[in-house]
Design a protein around this motif. Structure first.
Motif, PDB file in Angstrom:
ATOM      1  N   ASP A 123      35.626  51.165  40.620  1.00 11.98           N
ATOM      2  CA  ASP A 123      34.906  52.054  41.532  1.00 11.98           C
ATOM      3  C   ASP A 123      35.650  52.163  42.854  1.00 11.98           C
ATOM      4  N   GLN A 124      34.995  52.738  43.869  1.00 11.95           N
ATOM      5  CA  GLN A 124      35.656  53.009  45.139  1.00 11.95           C
ATOM      6  C   GLN A 124      35.989  51.757  45.932  1.00 11.95           C
ATOM      7  N   ALA A 125      35.351  50.646  45.604  1.00 14.78           N
ATOM      8  CA  ALA A 125      35.666  49.378  46.275  1.00 14.78           C
ATOM      9  C   ALA A 125      36.577  48.520  45.399  1.00 14.78           C
ATOM     10  N   TRP A 126      37.117  49.123  44.341  1.00 13.87           N
ATOM     11  CA  TRP A 126      38.018  48.448  43.393  1.00 13.87           C
ATOM     12  C   TRP A 126      37.321  47.369  42.568  1.00 13.87           C
ATOM     13  N   ASP A 127      35.998  47.423  42.443  1.00 17.12           N
ATOM     14  CA  ASP A 127      35.310  46.551  41.492  1.00 17.12           C
ATOM     15  C   ASP A 127      35.573  47.079  40.086  1.00 17.12           C
ATOM     16  N   VAL A 128      35.959  46.188  39.174  1.00 13.60           N
ATOM     17  CA  VAL A 128      36.288  46.605  37.810  1.00 13.60           C
ATOM     18  C   VAL A 128      35.007  46.921  37.046  1.00 13.60           C
ATOM     19  N   ILE A 129      34.984  48.085  36.411  1.00 12.35           N
ATOM     20  CA  ILE A 129      33.811  48.517  35.643  1.00 12.35           C
ATOM     21  C   ILE A 129      34.018  48.257  34.157  1.00 12.35           C
ATOM     22  N   GLU A 130      35.177  48.636  33.653  1.00  9.79           N
ATOM     23  CA  GLU A 130      35.514  48.468  32.232  1.00  9.79           C
ATOM     24  C   GLU A 130      37.013  48.208  32.121  1.00  9.79           C
ATOM     25  N   ALA A 131      37.415  47.463  31.087  1.00  4.73           N
ATOM     26  CA  ALA A 131      38.841  47.237  30.825  1.00  4.73           C
ATOM     27  C   ALA A 131      39.062  47.226  29.315  1.00  4.73           C
ATOM     28  N   ASN A 132      40.256  47.656  28.890  1.00  4.24           N
ATOM     29  CA  ASN A 132      40.501  47.659  27.450  1.00  4.24           C
ATOM     30  C   ASN A 132      40.960  46.280  26.963  1.00  4.24           C
ATOM     31  N   VAL A 133      41.121  46.158  25.655  1.00  2.00           N
ATOM     32  CA  VAL A 133      41.484  44.872  25.049  1.00  2.00           C
ATOM     33  C   VAL A 133      42.866  44.423  25.515  1.00  2.00           C
ATOM     34  N   VAL A 134      43.785  45.362  25.670  1.00  2.00           N
ATOM     35  CA  VAL A 134      45.141  45.025  26.131  1.00  2.00           C
ATOM     36  C   VAL A 134      45.086  44.424  27.530  1.00  2.00           C
ATOM     37  N   ALA A 135      44.256  44.989  28.390  1.00  2.83           N
ATOM     38  CA  ALA A 135      44.110  44.461  29.750  1.00  2.83           C
ATOM     39  C   ALA A 135      43.555  43.044  29.723  1.00  2.83           C
ATOM     40  N   ALA A 136      42.548  42.813  28.892  1.00  3.71           N
ATOM     41  CA  ALA A 136      41.944  41.482  28.806  1.00  3.71           C
ATOM     42  C   ALA A 136      42.941  40.445  28.295  1.00  3.71           C
ATOM     43  N   ARG A 137      43.883  40.873  27.455  1.00  3.20           N
ATOM     44  CA  ARG A 137      44.855  39.940  26.888  1.00  3.20           C
ATOM     45  C   ARG A 137      45.980  39.616  27.871  1.00  3.20           C
ATOM     46  N   HIS A 138      46.465  40.633  28.582  1.00  2.00           N
ATOM     47  CA  HIS A 138      47.632  40.433  29.446  1.00  2.00           C
ATOM     48  C   HIS A 138      47.279  40.224  30.923  1.00  2.00           C
ATOM     49  N   CYS A 139      46.086  40.629  31.312  1.00  2.00           N
ATOM     50  CA  CYS A 139      45.585  40.394  32.683  1.00  2.00           C
ATOM     51  C   CYS A 139      44.151  39.887  32.551  1.00  2.00           C
ATOM     52  N   PRO A 140      43.962  38.660  32.092  1.00  2.00           N
ATOM     53  CA  PRO A 140      42.617  38.178  31.768  1.00  2.00           C
ATOM     54  C   PRO A 140      41.633  38.235  32.930  1.00  2.00           C
ATOM     55  N   TRP A 141      42.127  38.254  34.151  1.00  2.00           N
ATOM     56  CA  TRP A 141      41.232  38.344  35.308  1.00  2.00           C
ATOM     57  C   TRP A 141      40.425  39.639  35.300  1.00  2.00           C
ATOM     58  N   LEU A 142      40.974  40.704  34.657  1.00  2.00           N
ATOM     59  CA  LEU A 142      40.257  41.979  34.606  1.00  2.00           C
ATOM     60  C   LEU A 142      38.965  41.881  33.805  1.00  2.00           C
ATOM     61  N   ALA A 143      38.894  40.922  32.898  1.00  2.00           N
ATOM     62  CA  ALA A 143      37.707  40.778  32.050  1.00  2.00           C
ATOM     63  C   ALA A 143      36.694  39.793  32.622  1.00  2.00           C
ATOM     64  N   ARG A 144      37.001  39.178  33.752  1.00  2.00           N
ATOM     65  CA  ARG A 144      36.060  38.226  34.339  1.00  2.00           C
ATOM     66  C   ARG A 144      34.888  38.945  35.002  1.00  2.00           C
ATOM     67  N   PRO A 145      33.700  38.362  34.966  1.00  2.00           N
ATOM     68  CA  PRO A 145      32.567  38.961  35.684  1.00  2.00           C
ATOM     69  C   PRO A 145      32.868  39.064  37.174  1.00  2.00           C
ATOM     70  N   GLY A 146      32.562  40.218  37.750  1.00  2.00           N
ATOM     71  CA  GLY A 146      32.764  40.406  39.182  1.00  2.00           C
ATOM     72  C   GLY A 146      34.207  40.625  39.590  1.00  2.00           C
ATOM     73  N   ALA A 147      35.075  40.970  38.640  1.00  2.00           N
ATOM     74  CA  ALA A 147      36.492  41.169  38.966  1.00  2.00           C
ATOM     75  C   ALA A 147      36.668  42.311  39.953  1.00  2.00           C
ATOM     76  N   ASN A 148      37.573  42.125  40.906  1.00  2.00           N
ATOM     77  CA  ASN A 148      37.907  43.159  41.881  1.00  2.00           C
ATOM     78  C   ASN A 148      39.431  43.215  41.996  1.00  2.00           C
ATOM     79  N   VAL A 149      39.987  44.395  41.881  1.00  4.47           N
ATOM     80  CA  VAL A 149      41.441  44.553  41.859  1.00  4.47           C
ATOM     81  C   VAL A 149      42.074  44.052  43.156  1.00  4.47           C
ATOM     82  N   MET A 150      41.498  44.415  44.292  1.00  5.02           N
ATOM     83  CA  MET A 150      42.111  44.059  45.572  1.00  5.02           C
ATOM     84  C   MET A 150      42.004  42.567  45.882  1.00  5.02           C
ATOM     85  N   THR A 151      40.845  41.987  45.640  1.00  2.00           N
ATOM     86  CA  THR A 151      40.727  40.558  45.949  1.00  2.00           C
ATOM     87  C   THR A 151      41.628  39.729  45.051  1.00  2.00           C
TER      88      THR A 151
END
Length: 266
Positions: A123-151
Protein backbone atom coordinates in the motif's frame (compact mmCIF):
# COMPACT_ATOMS: atom_id res chain seq x y z
CA UNK A 1 -7.19 25.08 -17.56
CA UNK A 2 -8.16 25.80 -21.17
CA UNK A 3 -11.76 26.36 -22.28
CA UNK A 4 -11.65 23.16 -24.35
CA UNK A 5 -10.58 21.10 -21.32
CA UNK A 6 -13.26 22.67 -19.09
CA UNK A 7 -15.95 22.04 -21.69
CA UNK A 8 -14.80 18.44 -22.13
CA UNK A 9 -14.90 17.92 -18.35
CA UNK A 10 -18.44 19.35 -18.34
CA UNK A 11 -19.51 16.87 -21.02
CA UNK A 12 -18.09 14.00 -18.99
CA UNK A 13 -19.85 15.28 -15.86
CA UNK A 14 -23.19 15.36 -17.71
CA UNK A 15 -22.65 11.76 -18.80
CA UNK A 16 -21.79 10.72 -15.22
CA UNK A 17 -24.93 12.45 -13.90
CA UNK A 18 -27.19 10.86 -16.51
CA UNK A 19 -25.75 7.44 -15.67
CA UNK A 20 -26.73 7.89 -12.02
CA UNK A 21 -30.22 6.70 -11.09
CA UNK A 22 -32.23 9.17 -8.96
CA UNK A 23 -33.43 6.81 -6.21
CA UNK A 24 -30.19 6.16 -4.28
CA UNK A 25 -28.93 9.70 -4.70
CA UNK A 26 -32.09 11.62 -3.82
CA UNK A 27 -32.61 9.95 -0.46
CA UNK A 28 -35.60 11.64 1.16
CA UNK A 29 -36.08 14.13 -1.69
CA UNK A 30 -39.07 13.31 -3.90
CA UNK A 31 -38.28 12.14 -7.42
CA UNK A 32 -40.41 14.01 -9.97
CA UNK A 33 -42.04 11.75 -12.55
CA UNK A 34 -40.64 8.50 -13.85
CA UNK A 35 -37.05 9.50 -14.55
CA UNK A 36 -34.07 7.23 -14.87
CA UNK A 37 -31.39 9.81 -14.06
CA UNK A 38 -30.65 12.85 -11.90
CA UNK A 39 -31.43 16.29 -13.31
CA UNK A 40 -29.35 19.42 -12.87
CA UNK A 41 -32.02 20.69 -10.46
CA UNK A 42 -31.72 17.50 -8.40
CA UNK A 43 -27.99 18.10 -8.12
CA UNK A 44 -28.41 21.77 -7.23
CA UNK A 45 -30.95 21.01 -4.48
CA UNK A 46 -28.69 18.43 -2.87
CA UNK A 47 -25.62 20.63 -3.14
CA UNK A 48 -27.39 23.70 -1.75
CA UNK A 49 -26.61 25.88 -4.76
CA UNK A 50 -28.72 27.43 -7.51
CA UNK A 51 -29.53 25.42 -10.61
CA UNK A 52 -27.78 28.08 -12.68
CA UNK A 53 -24.59 27.69 -10.64
CA UNK A 54 -24.55 23.91 -11.06
CA UNK A 55 -25.39 24.22 -14.76
CA UNK A 56 -22.33 26.45 -15.17
CA UNK A 57 -20.17 23.59 -13.90
CA UNK A 58 -21.50 21.23 -16.56
CA UNK A 59 -21.10 23.92 -19.25
CA UNK A 60 -17.42 24.24 -18.37
CA UNK A 61 -17.62 27.83 -17.18
CA UNK A 62 -14.56 29.08 -15.28
CA UNK A 63 -15.93 29.92 -11.83
CA UNK A 64 -14.77 29.53 -8.23
CA UNK A 65 -16.56 26.31 -7.33
CA UNK A 66 -15.93 25.46 -3.69
CA UNK A 67 -14.10 22.32 -2.68
CA UNK A 68 -17.16 21.31 -0.62
CA UNK A 69 -19.37 21.54 -3.72
CA UNK A 70 -17.01 19.40 -5.81
CA UNK A 71 -16.73 16.84 -3.01
CA UNK A 72 -20.55 16.80 -2.88
CA UNK A 73 -20.79 16.12 -6.62
CA UNK A 74 -18.35 13.21 -6.24
CA UNK A 75 -20.37 11.80 -3.34
CA UNK A 76 -23.80 12.15 -5.00
CA UNK A 77 -22.63 10.61 -8.28
CA UNK A 78 -20.48 8.01 -6.53
CA UNK A 79 -17.56 8.83 -8.82
CA UNK A 80 -14.62 6.46 -9.18
CA UNK A 81 -11.25 7.77 -7.86
CA UNK A 82 -10.00 8.73 -11.33
CA UNK A 83 -13.23 10.58 -12.14
CA UNK A 84 -13.16 12.40 -8.79
CA UNK A 85 -9.51 13.36 -9.28
CA UNK A 86 -10.25 14.77 -12.76
CA UNK A 87 -13.17 16.82 -11.42
CA UNK A 88 -11.14 18.20 -8.51
CA UNK A 89 -8.17 19.14 -10.68
CA UNK A 90 -10.38 20.58 -13.39
CA UNK A 91 -11.95 22.97 -10.88
CA UNK A 92 -8.65 24.02 -9.30
CA UNK A 93 -8.62 21.70 -6.28
CA UNK A 94 -6.15 19.07 -5.15
CA UNK A 95 -7.81 15.62 -5.20
CA UNK A 96 -8.32 14.02 -1.79
CA UNK A 97 -6.05 11.17 -0.80
CA UNK A 98 -7.65 7.81 -1.68
CA UNK A 99 -8.74 5.78 1.31
CA UNK A 100 -6.42 2.92 2.20
CA UNK A 101 -7.76 -0.58 2.35
CA UNK A 102 -9.91 -0.85 -0.76
CA UNK A 103 -10.67 -4.36 -1.90
CA UNK A 104 -8.03 -5.82 -4.19
CA UNK A 105 -8.89 -6.73 -7.76
CA UNK A 106 -8.72 -10.56 -7.87
CA UNK A 107 -7.29 -10.38 -11.40
CA UNK A 108 -4.39 -8.25 -10.16
CA UNK A 109 -3.69 -10.65 -7.28
CA UNK A 110 -3.74 -13.61 -9.66
CA UNK A 111 -1.38 -11.88 -12.09
CA UNK A 112 0.99 -10.98 -9.26
CA UNK A 113 1.08 -14.57 -8.02
CA UNK A 114 1.79 -16.02 -11.48
CA UNK A 115 5.13 -14.23 -11.91
CA UNK A 116 8.33 -16.33 -11.96
CA UNK A 117 10.29 -13.64 -10.12
CA UNK A 118 9.84 -11.93 -6.73
CA UNK A 119 6.46 -10.22 -6.91
CA UNK A 120 4.35 -8.49 -4.26
CA UNK A 121 1.67 -5.87 -3.58
CA UNK A 122 1.97 -3.08 -1.03
CA UNK A 123 0.00 0.00 0.00
CA UNK A 124 0.97 3.68 0.15
CA UNK A 125 2.92 3.21 3.38
CA UNK A 126 4.76 0.20 1.87
CA UNK A 127 2.92 -2.32 4.07
CA UNK A 128 2.94 -5.65 2.22
CA UNK A 129 -0.55 -6.82 1.24
CA UNK A 130 0.20 -9.95 -0.81
CA UNK A 131 3.33 -11.75 -2.06
CA UNK A 132 3.83 -14.65 -4.44
CA UNK A 133 5.46 -17.99 -3.62
CA UNK A 134 8.76 -16.95 -5.24
CA UNK A 135 8.91 -13.89 -2.99
CA UNK A 136 8.25 -15.97 0.12
CA UNK A 137 11.06 -18.36 -0.86
CA UNK A 138 13.75 -15.84 -1.76
CA UNK A 139 12.71 -12.90 0.47
CA UNK A 140 11.01 -14.65 3.40
CA UNK A 141 10.51 -11.35 5.24
CA UNK A 142 7.82 -10.49 2.66
CA UNK A 143 5.65 -13.31 4.00
CA UNK A 144 5.92 -12.28 7.65
CA UNK A 145 2.87 -10.74 9.35
CA UNK A 146 3.11 -6.96 9.36
CA UNK A 147 5.91 -6.85 6.77
CA UNK A 148 6.81 -3.37 5.52
CA UNK A 149 9.18 -2.82 2.60
CA UNK A 150 10.79 0.35 3.96
CA UNK A 151 11.32 -0.75 7.54
CA UNK A 152 12.92 -3.97 6.28
CA UNK A 153 15.04 -2.21 3.62
CA UNK A 154 16.75 -0.08 6.28
CA UNK A 155 17.19 -2.88 8.81
CA UNK A 156 20.59 -4.55 9.46
CA UNK A 157 19.13 -7.77 8.00
CA UNK A 158 18.41 -6.10 4.65
CA UNK A 159 21.93 -4.82 4.24
CA UNK A 160 23.15 -8.39 3.67
CA UNK A 161 20.71 -9.10 0.83
CA UNK A 162 20.75 -5.60 -0.69
CA UNK A 163 24.40 -5.42 -1.73
CA UNK A 164 26.26 -2.07 -1.93
CA UNK A 165 23.42 -0.98 0.32
CA UNK A 166 24.43 2.60 1.08
CA UNK A 167 25.54 3.53 -2.45
CA UNK A 168 23.04 1.62 -4.59
CA UNK A 169 19.89 1.22 -2.48
CA UNK A 170 19.59 3.54 0.51
CA UNK A 171 19.53 6.95 -1.18
CA UNK A 172 16.99 5.90 -3.81
CA UNK A 173 14.61 4.31 -1.30
CA UNK A 174 14.99 7.19 1.14
CA UNK A 175 14.12 9.71 -1.57
CA UNK A 176 10.89 7.86 -2.35
CA UNK A 177 10.00 7.60 1.33
CA UNK A 178 10.67 11.29 1.99
CA UNK A 179 8.63 12.45 -1.01
CA UNK A 180 5.67 10.27 0.00
CA UNK A 181 5.92 11.59 3.57
CA UNK A 182 5.80 15.18 2.29
CA UNK A 183 2.86 14.47 -0.03
CA UNK A 184 0.72 12.86 2.68
CA UNK A 185 1.18 14.84 5.92
CA UNK A 186 -1.98 13.33 7.45
CA UNK A 187 -1.03 9.70 6.89
CA UNK A 188 -0.49 8.38 10.43
CA UNK A 189 0.77 4.99 9.25
CA UNK A 190 3.37 6.56 6.97
CA UNK A 191 4.45 8.77 9.86
CA UNK A 192 5.00 5.63 11.91
CA UNK A 193 7.06 4.02 9.14
CA UNK A 194 9.27 7.12 8.84
CA UNK A 195 9.94 7.14 12.59
CA UNK A 196 10.90 3.47 12.52
CA UNK A 197 13.17 3.92 9.51
CA UNK A 198 14.91 6.95 11.01
CA UNK A 199 15.60 4.95 14.18
CA UNK A 200 17.63 2.35 12.26
CA UNK A 201 21.45 2.55 12.57
CA UNK A 202 22.97 5.25 10.36
CA UNK A 203 19.71 6.33 8.75
CA UNK A 204 19.38 9.71 10.51
CA UNK A 205 22.68 10.83 8.95
CA UNK A 206 21.60 9.55 5.52
CA UNK A 207 18.28 11.38 5.88
CA UNK A 208 20.10 14.68 6.39
CA UNK A 209 22.61 14.13 3.58
CA UNK A 210 22.19 15.86 0.18
CA UNK A 211 22.28 12.46 -1.59
CA UNK A 212 18.88 11.38 -0.28
CA UNK A 213 17.29 14.60 -1.55
CA UNK A 214 18.76 14.32 -5.05
CA UNK A 215 16.20 14.17 -7.89
CA UNK A 216 17.64 10.93 -9.32
CA UNK A 217 19.93 9.16 -6.87
CA UNK A 218 20.10 5.94 -8.89
CA UNK A 219 23.42 5.54 -10.73
CA UNK A 220 23.61 4.04 -14.21
CA UNK A 221 20.53 2.36 -15.62
CA UNK A 222 18.84 1.61 -12.32
CA UNK A 223 20.16 -1.94 -11.92
CA UNK A 224 21.20 -2.80 -8.36
CA UNK A 225 22.85 -5.90 -6.83
CA UNK A 226 20.83 -8.26 -4.68
CA UNK A 227 21.87 -11.60 -3.19
CA UNK A 228 19.73 -14.70 -3.77
CA UNK A 229 21.66 -17.72 -2.43
CA UNK A 230 19.22 -20.18 -4.02
CA UNK A 231 19.77 -18.62 -7.45
CA UNK A 232 23.48 -17.79 -7.74
CA UNK A 233 26.60 -17.77 -5.54
CA UNK A 234 27.21 -14.07 -6.31
CA UNK A 235 24.91 -11.03 -6.15
CA UNK A 236 22.50 -10.63 -9.06
CA UNK A 237 21.78 -7.28 -10.73
CA UNK A 238 18.05 -6.56 -10.55
CA UNK A 239 15.60 -3.85 -11.52
CA UNK A 240 12.55 -3.11 -9.36
CA UNK A 241 9.49 -2.35 -11.48
CA UNK A 242 6.44 -0.70 -9.92
CA UNK A 243 2.95 -0.28 -11.36
CA UNK A 244 -0.62 -0.13 -10.12
CA UNK A 245 -4.29 -0.37 -11.07
CA UNK A 246 -5.56 2.50 -13.21
CA UNK A 247 -8.28 3.51 -10.75
CA UNK A 248 -6.62 2.76 -7.39
CA UNK A 249 -3.56 4.74 -6.33
CA UNK A 250 -3.48 3.02 -2.93
CA UNK A 251 -1.98 -0.22 -4.29
CA UNK A 252 1.38 -0.76 -5.95
CA UNK A 253 2.62 -3.95 -7.58
CA UNK A 254 6.39 -4.47 -7.39
CA UNK A 255 8.33 -6.95 -9.49
CA UNK A 256 12.02 -7.64 -8.77
CA UNK A 257 13.47 -8.73 -12.12
CA UNK A 258 17.05 -9.86 -12.80
CA UNK A 259 18.86 -8.05 -15.60
CA UNK A 260 19.92 -11.48 -16.86
CA UNK A 261 16.56 -12.92 -17.95
CA UNK A 262 18.00 -16.42 -18.25
CA UNK A 263 18.36 -16.76 -14.47
CA UNK A 264 15.85 -19.18 -12.98
CA UNK A 265 14.24 -18.55 -9.59
CA UNK A 266 13.34 -22.01 -8.21
Amino acid sequence: MTNARREDLGRMLRAWRRARGPAPALGSLPARGHRTYLTQLDMALQLGVSERWYRALEKGEDRRYSREMIAGVCRILDLAPQQAAALHRGTGHEPPEPARGRGLDPALVQLMRQQRYVSYLCDQAWDVIEANVVAARHCPWLARPGANVMTWAFSPEARYQLRDWEDRWAASLLTRLRLAWQRRPDDARLDEVVREVRAQPGVAALWDSPASAAPDPLPGDGARPMFFPLVAPDPVDVRVLACGPYDDATVRWHLVMPVDSTLAFP
